[in-house]
Design a protein around this motif. Structure first.
Motif, short mmCIF file in Angstrom:
data_model
loop_
_atom_site.label_atom_id
_atom_site.label_comp_id
_atom_site.label_asym_id
_atom_site.label_seq_id
_atom_site.Cartn_x
_atom_site.Cartn_y
_atom_site.Cartn_z
N VAL A 192 -27.87 14.88 -22.33
CA VAL A 192 -27.32 15.89 -22.19
C VAL A 192 -25.84 15.84 -22.69
O VAL A 192 -25.14 16.61 -23.49
N GLU A 193 -25.19 14.82 -22.27
CA GLU A 193 -23.99 14.48 -22.64
C GLU A 193 -23.73 13.96 -24.14
O GLU A 193 -22.64 14.69 -24.60
N ALA A 198 -30.98 20.58 -24.51
CA ALA A 198 -30.39 21.11 -23.16
C ALA A 198 -31.38 20.56 -22.27
O ALA A 198 -32.44 19.85 -22.40
N PRO A 199 -30.80 20.79 -20.89
CA PRO A 199 -31.53 20.33 -19.57
C PRO A 199 -32.69 20.69 -19.40
O PRO A 199 -33.67 20.04 -19.20
N GLY A 215 -39.13 17.58 -14.08
CA GLY A 215 -38.27 16.79 -15.00
C GLY A 215 -37.02 16.14 -14.15
O GLY A 215 -36.65 16.46 -13.29
N PRO A 216 -36.47 15.15 -14.84
CA PRO A 216 -35.58 14.39 -14.34
C PRO A 216 -34.22 15.02 -13.84
O PRO A 216 -33.49 14.60 -13.00
N LEU A 217 -33.78 15.92 -14.53
CA LEU A 217 -32.59 16.70 -14.43
C LEU A 217 -32.74 17.66 -13.21
O LEU A 217 -31.78 17.74 -12.43
N ARG A 218 -34.04 18.35 -13.04
CA ARG A 218 -34.17 19.31 -11.95
C ARG A 218 -34.30 18.43 -10.56
O ARG A 218 -33.84 18.72 -9.52
N LEU A 219 -35.02 17.34 -10.93
CA LEU A 219 -35.16 16.36 -9.69
C LEU A 219 -33.77 15.91 -9.17
O LEU A 219 -33.45 15.89 -7.96
N GLY A 220 -33.00 15.65 -10.15
CA GLY A 220 -31.54 15.05 -9.73
C GLY A 220 -30.66 16.22 -8.94
O GLY A 220 -29.89 16.00 -7.86
N ASP A 221 -31.15 17.57 -9.37
CA ASP A 221 -30.40 18.63 -8.49
C ASP A 221 -30.91 18.66 -7.28
O ASP A 221 -30.27 19.09 -6.37
#
Length: 269
Positions: A192-193, A198-199, A215-221
């Motif tokens: 993303v950076e 996109a996430p 997904g890893p980004l939703r899991l991080g949230d």
């Protein structure tokens, strides 16, 4: 069976709920008692709607208070602060009976280092549950060189009692699940950076392309970006530069964008 859970947040409440649903007597030690009781009651209501528990009967076996001396299993589920966990475990050992198994729900901290404060470090084991506890089927059992076979056998038995699948991992930074999961999550943040995607697209690629349930980004949230950052910093210190947190992750945490619990992370909640 009598179980004590120290910490009544999301993880501690979930752990308490699954033992209550199995018919055990559970004591939860948590300063914010009413909030913890409400979380457990709400979770049991969902379980009851699925035919998995009797909410009123289960709540009748719930006690809010100190660790009782006759608890067979004591599970620490406080925040990932080594000093805090050590203090809690030392106090739990002083309260619990000599035959009780002590467990920590840490997702990455060294079991041996936490056990160093105990008079009997051999009876501490890692029981790493996953969020949400009532739904996730895995329990990661983390053992040290001092863990006797009988403690491991009892830990396996507790997981099986809950209908969970147990994996056994040697005590090492991040164990198996956090080590792999955090590494994937950090690389997703870097993508993303760097503007790679996109996430939403990164997460969709992992769910549809690799069969990940999330997904890893939703899991991080969901876990909390502050929690993910703290684990990454710990692993970076122990395992080297491949776990260095990306600047974007640090910036989001500094801005209070922690994920679901703050209403915004990589997604709006």
């Amino acid at each position: 069976m009598k179980v004590a859970v120290i910490g009544g947040g999301r993880m501690g409440s979930g752990i308490a709920q699954v033992f209550l649903a199995r018919g055990d007597h559970v004591t939860v030690q948590e300063p914010e008692e009413e909030a913890a009781r409400r979380r457990i009651a709400d979770g049991l209501a969902i379980a009851e709607s699925k035919g998995l528990a009797d909410r009123a009967e289960a709540l009748g076996r719930l006690v809010m208070g100190e660790v009782p001396p006759d608890a067979e299993l004591v599970i620490e589920a406080v925040p990932e602060d080594p000093a805090l966990k050590a203090r809690v475990l030392a106090a739990a050992e002083a309260s619990a009976g000599e035959d009780a198994v002590l467990a920590t729900n840490t997702s990455s901290l060294s079991i041996a280092e936490l056990a160093a404060v105990l008079d009997r470090p051999d009876r501490l084991v890692g029981l790493h549950f996953f969020n949400p506890v009532p739904v996730q089927r895995l329990v990661e059992i983390v053992v040290t060189r001092a863990t006797p076979p009988e403690v491991l056998a009892r830990a396996r038995g507790y997981a099986e009692r809950l209908g969970k699948t147990a994996v056994v991992v040697r005590d090492s930074p991040g164990f198996a699940t956090s080590r792999l999961g955090v590494l994937l999550g950090l690389e997703a943040v870097r993508m993303v950076e760097e503007g790679v995607a996109a996430p939403e697209d990164i997460d969709t690629a992992m769910t549809l392309g690799y069969g990940h349930p999330m997904g890893p980004l939703r899991l991080g949230d969901l876990v909390g970006l502050d929690v993910r950052l703290a684990i990454a910093e710990y692993l970076h210190a122990r395992l080297g530069p491949r776990f260095e947190p990306p600047r974007l992750l640090r910036d989001k945490v500094a801005a209070g964008e922690l994920g679901r619990k703050s209403g915004k992370g990589f997604y709006e909640w």
